[in-house]
Design a protein around this motif. Sequence first.
Motif, PDB file in Angstrom:
ATOM      1  N   ALA A   1      48.241  56.114  35.187  1.00 25.01           N
ATOM      2  CA  ALA A   1      49.754  56.178  35.379  1.00 25.01           C
ATOM      3  C   ALA A   1      49.821  56.199  37.049  1.00 25.01           C
ATOM      4  CB  ALA A   1      50.296  57.798  34.910  1.00 25.01           C
ATOM      5  N   VAL A   2      48.808  56.864  37.589  1.00 26.39           N
ATOM      6  CA  VAL A   2      48.754  56.837  39.213  1.00 26.39           C
ATOM      7  C   VAL A   2      48.646  55.259  39.598  1.00 26.39           C
ATOM      8  CG1 VAL A   2      47.589  57.647  41.159  1.00 26.39           C
ATOM      9  CG2 VAL A   2      47.685  59.286  39.232  1.00 26.39           C
ATOM     10  N   ALA A   3      47.806  54.784  38.993  1.00 16.72           N
ATOM     11  CA  ALA A   3      47.721  53.357  39.295  1.00 16.72           C
ATOM     12  C   ALA A   3      48.873  52.463  39.374  1.00 16.72           C
ATOM     13  CB  ALA A   3      46.525  52.771  38.899  1.00 16.72           C
ATOM     14  N   ASN A   4      49.623  52.764  38.219  1.00 16.99           N
ATOM     15  CA  ASN A   4      50.857  52.134  37.996  1.00 16.99           C
ATOM     16  C   ASN A   4      52.035  52.501  38.964  1.00 16.99           C
ATOM     17  OD1 ASN A   4      50.056  50.570  35.780  1.00 16.99           O
ATOM     18  ND2 ASN A   4      50.279  52.354  34.254  1.00 16.99           N
ATOM     19  N   TRP A   5      51.988  53.776  39.246  1.00 24.03           N
ATOM     20  CA  TRP A   5      53.038  54.445  40.229  1.00 24.03           C
ATOM     21  C   TRP A   5      52.791  53.798  41.655  1.00 24.03           C
ATOM     22  CZ3 TRP A   5      57.063  57.604  39.806  1.00 24.03           C
ATOM     23  CH2 TRP A   5      57.382  58.025  41.050  1.00 24.03           C
ATOM     24  N   PHE A   6      51.581  53.635  42.012  1.00 24.39           N
ATOM     25  CA  PHE A   6      51.283  53.030  43.517  1.00 24.39           C
ATOM     26  C   PHE A   6      50.975  51.514  43.359  1.00 24.39           C
ATOM     27  CE2 PHE A   6      50.009  57.495  44.019  1.00 24.39           C
ATOM     28  CZ  PHE A   6      50.627  57.660  45.183  1.00 24.39           C
ATOM     29  N   GLY A   7      51.779  51.115  42.376  1.00 19.37           N
ATOM     30  CA  GLY A   7      51.801  49.516  42.198  1.00 19.37           C
ATOM     31  C   GLY A   7      52.000  48.693  43.442  1.00 19.37           C
ATOM     32  N   PRO A   8      52.863  49.094  44.221  1.00 17.86           N
ATOM     33  CA  PRO A   8      53.229  48.311  45.368  1.00 17.86           C
ATOM     34  C   PRO A   8      52.148  48.489  46.328  1.00 17.86           C
ATOM     35  CG  PRO A   8      55.253  49.500  44.778  1.00 17.86           C
ATOM     36  CD  PRO A   8      54.117  49.927  43.861  1.00 17.86           C
ATOM     37  N   VAL A   9      51.215  49.315  46.284  1.00 15.88           N
ATOM     38  CA  VAL A   9      50.024  49.672  47.430  1.00 15.88           C
ATOM     39  C   VAL A   9      49.262  48.335  46.760  1.00 15.88           C
ATOM     40  CG1 VAL A   9      48.152  50.972  48.111  1.00 15.88           C
ATOM     41  CG2 VAL A   9      50.532  51.847  47.658  1.00 15.88           C
ATOM     42  N   PHE A  10      48.916  48.310  45.692  1.00 15.41           N
ATOM     43  CA  PHE A  10      47.913  47.419  45.173  1.00 15.41           C
ATOM     44  C   PHE A  10      48.504  45.864  45.369  1.00 15.41           C
ATOM     45  CE2 PHE A  10      46.707  50.811  42.147  1.00 15.41           C
ATOM     46  CZ  PHE A  10      45.547  51.066  42.936  1.00 15.41           C
ATOM     47  N   VAL A  11      49.939  45.676  45.314  1.00 16.45           N
ATOM     48  CA  VAL A  11      50.378  44.183  45.877  1.00 16.45           C
ATOM     49  C   VAL A  11      50.046  44.136  47.422  1.00 16.45           C
ATOM     50  CG1 VAL A  11      52.368  42.868  46.311  1.00 16.45           C
ATOM     51  CG2 VAL A  11      52.209  44.276  44.223  1.00 16.45           C
ATOM     52  N   VAL A  12      50.153  44.901  48.106  1.00 18.53           N
ATOM     53  CA  VAL A  12      49.947  44.764  49.673  1.00 18.53           C
ATOM     54  C   VAL A  12      48.218  44.608  49.583  1.00 18.53           C
ATOM     55  CG1 VAL A  12      49.627  46.092  51.837  1.00 18.53           C
ATOM     56  CG2 VAL A  12      51.673  46.238  50.458  1.00 18.53           C
TER      57      VAL A  12
ATOM     58  N   LEU B   1      39.954  48.660  28.304  1.00 14.67           N
ATOM     59  CA  LEU B   1      38.907  49.753  28.096  1.00 14.67           C
ATOM     60  C   LEU B   1      39.279  50.764  27.204  1.00 14.67           C
ATOM     61  CD1 LEU B   1      36.229  51.213  29.132  1.00 14.67           C
ATOM     62  CD2 LEU B   1      37.527  51.866  31.106  1.00 14.67           C
ATOM     63  N   PRO B   2      40.500  51.361  27.279  1.00 16.37           N
ATOM     64  CA  PRO B   2      41.053  52.621  26.425  1.00 16.37           C
ATOM     65  C   PRO B   2      41.123  52.017  24.956  1.00 16.37           C
ATOM     66  CG  PRO B   2      42.534  52.434  28.255  1.00 16.37           C
ATOM     67  CD  PRO B   2      41.672  51.043  28.190  1.00 16.37           C
TER      68      PRO B   2
ATOM     69  N   PRO C   1      36.592  55.500  23.435  1.00 16.77           N
ATOM     70  CA  PRO C   1      37.428  56.710  23.067  1.00 16.77           C
ATOM     71  C   PRO C   1      37.569  57.412  24.555  1.00 16.77           C
ATOM     72  CG  PRO C   1      35.595  56.918  22.056  1.00 16.77           C
ATOM     73  CD  PRO C   1      35.496  55.638  22.537  1.00 16.77           C
ATOM     74  N   LEU C   2      38.292  57.601  25.415  1.00 11.31           N
ATOM     75  CA  LEU C   2      38.292  58.060  26.583  1.00 11.31           C
ATOM     76  C   LEU C   2      38.563  59.630  26.393  1.00 11.31           C
ATOM     77  CD1 LEU C   2      40.017  55.627  28.759  1.00 11.31           C
ATOM     78  CD2 LEU C   2      37.846  56.000  28.647  1.00 11.31           C
ATOM     79  N   GLY C   3      39.344  59.939  25.119  1.00 15.82           N
ATOM     80  CA  GLY C   3      39.514  61.589  25.110  1.00 15.82           C
ATOM     81  C   GLY C   3      38.319  62.206  24.684  1.00 15.82           C
ATOM     82  N   GLU C   4      37.236  61.426  24.407  1.00 16.67           N
ATOM     83  CA  GLU C   4      36.002  62.301  24.056  1.00 16.67           C
ATOM     84  C   GLU C   4      34.852  61.859  25.167  1.00 16.67           C
ATOM     85  OE1 GLU C   4      34.586  60.460  20.321  1.00 16.67           O
ATOM     86  OE2 GLU C   4      36.747  60.809  19.515  1.00 16.67           O
ATOM     87  N   MET C   5      35.642  61.640  26.272  1.00 19.48           N
ATOM     88  CA  MET C   5      34.595  61.343  27.616  1.00 19.48           C
ATOM     89  C   MET C   5      33.705  62.801  27.919  1.00 19.48           C
ATOM     90  SD  MET C   5      33.379  58.916  29.470  1.00 19.48           S
ATOM     91  CE  MET C   5      34.401  57.978  29.016  1.00 19.48           C
ATOM     92  N   THR C   6      32.289  62.508  28.068  1.00 22.90           N
ATOM     93  CA  THR C   6      31.616  63.623  28.475  1.00 22.90           C
ATOM     94  C   THR C   6      31.038  63.183  30.045  1.00 22.90           C
ATOM     95  OG1 THR C   6      29.853  62.990  27.092  1.00 22.90           O
ATOM     96  CG2 THR C   6      31.254  64.466  26.307  1.00 22.90           C
ATOM     97  N   ALA C   7      30.376  64.250  30.296  1.00 23.96           N
ATOM     98  CA  ALA C   7      29.176  63.648  31.771  1.00 23.96           C
ATOM     99  C   ALA C   7      28.408  62.829  31.502  1.00 23.96           C
ATOM    100  CB  ALA C   7      28.981  64.972  32.276  1.00 23.96           C
ATOM    101  N   LEU C   8      27.649  62.839  30.281  1.00 22.14           N
ATOM    102  CA  LEU C   8      26.748  61.905  29.734  1.00 22.14           C
ATOM    103  C   LEU C   8      27.286  60.617  29.725  1.00 22.14           C
ATOM    104  CD1 LEU C   8      24.003  61.086  29.096  1.00 22.14           C
ATOM    105  CD2 LEU C   8      24.070  62.026  26.738  1.00 22.14           C
TER     106      LEU C   8
ATOM    107  N   ALA D   1      40.629  55.030  35.020  1.00 24.62           N
ATOM    108  CA  ALA D   1      40.745  54.685  33.604  1.00 24.62           C
ATOM    109  C   ALA D   1      40.242  56.172  32.980  1.00 24.62           C
ATOM    110  CB  ALA D   1      40.255  53.557  32.933  1.00 24.62           C
ATOM    111  N   VAL D   2      38.894  56.258  33.167  1.00 24.89           N
ATOM    112  CA  VAL D   2      38.251  57.649  32.791  1.00 24.89           C
ATOM    113  C   VAL D   2      38.961  58.773  33.004  1.00 24.89           C
ATOM    114  CG1 VAL D   2      36.128  58.898  32.689  1.00 24.89           C
ATOM    115  CG2 VAL D   2      35.972  56.380  32.569  1.00 24.89           C
ATOM    116  N   PHE D   3      39.496  58.976  33.930  1.00 29.14           N
ATOM    117  CA  PHE D   3      40.131  60.353  34.734  1.00 29.14           C
ATOM    118  C   PHE D   3      41.676  60.443  34.400  1.00 29.14           C
ATOM    119  CE2 PHE D   3      36.127  60.247  36.904  1.00 29.14           C
ATOM    120  CZ  PHE D   3      35.521  61.383  36.232  1.00 29.14           C
ATOM    121  N   GLY D   4      42.245  59.232  33.558  1.00 30.14           N
ATOM    122  CA  GLY D   4      43.501  59.496  33.248  1.00 30.14           C
ATOM    123  C   GLY D   4      44.437  59.157  34.120  1.00 30.14           C
ATOM    124  N   LEU D   5      44.007  58.534  35.286  1.00 28.75           N
ATOM    125  CA  LEU D   5      44.746  58.044  36.368  1.00 28.75           C
ATOM    126  C   LEU D   5      45.560  56.748  36.303  1.00 28.75           C
ATOM    127  CD1 LEU D   5      42.365  59.221  39.249  1.00 28.75           C
ATOM    128  CD2 LEU D   5      44.429  60.546  38.024  1.00 28.75           C
TER     129      LEU D   5
END
Length: 203
Positions: free
Chosen positions: A63-74, A132-133, A137-144, A57-61
């Motif tokens: 879409a990746v999680a949704n793309w690999f949906g079948p993997v999570f089903v397995v 979570l989003p 505000p995930l767009g304002e995420m900093t290291a701290l 969620a934090v690093f904007g992934l």
Amino acid sequence: MDPVTLLIFTGAYAVAVLVPGPGVAAVVARALGGGFRGAVPMVLGILAGDLVYFAFAVFGLAAVANWFGPVFVVIRWAGAAYLLYIAWKFWTARPGAEHIRPRSERPWKTFLAGFSLTMGNPKTIVFYLGILPTVVPLGEMTALAFTELTAIVVVVLLVIGFGYAWLASRARDLFQSPRALGRLNKTAGVMMATAAGLVVWQH
């Protein structure tokens, strides 16, 4: 990150963890079957899965999680199958005067069971990739801010997870006779099987 946002996130996350689901059922079943120490790897595995989704969620992934949906089903089905195996081990165990957890169960296997349970848990997916989003505000995420939120996830999940495990282990300690331990084994087996069912059927 500002204190108000951190407080809102802490409250929302605490509620999500507290609400009974596959993770809570699995932790309670593990503690009933093997005591508090037997449930620790399960809690840590669930935490590891939560941190993976948090990173998604934090690093904007998302879409990746949704793309690999079948993997999570397995992963979901594999985790459910393993939980059913643990349930069968509990159900068929013959308790003695010592521990009632299945002797063949290794901590790393319990850890992986908790991890796969979380990776295939729809409630976890919805929280991190949907709720979570809207809270942070995930767009304002900093290291701290990332460090602060990660610390909240770790502390809240460990406190609540270990709390459930401790309460279940205390209930286990009340049963001392072989007959009572046998019933407790079967109860743990039913709860573990229920957790497997929730993993598969929750949407």
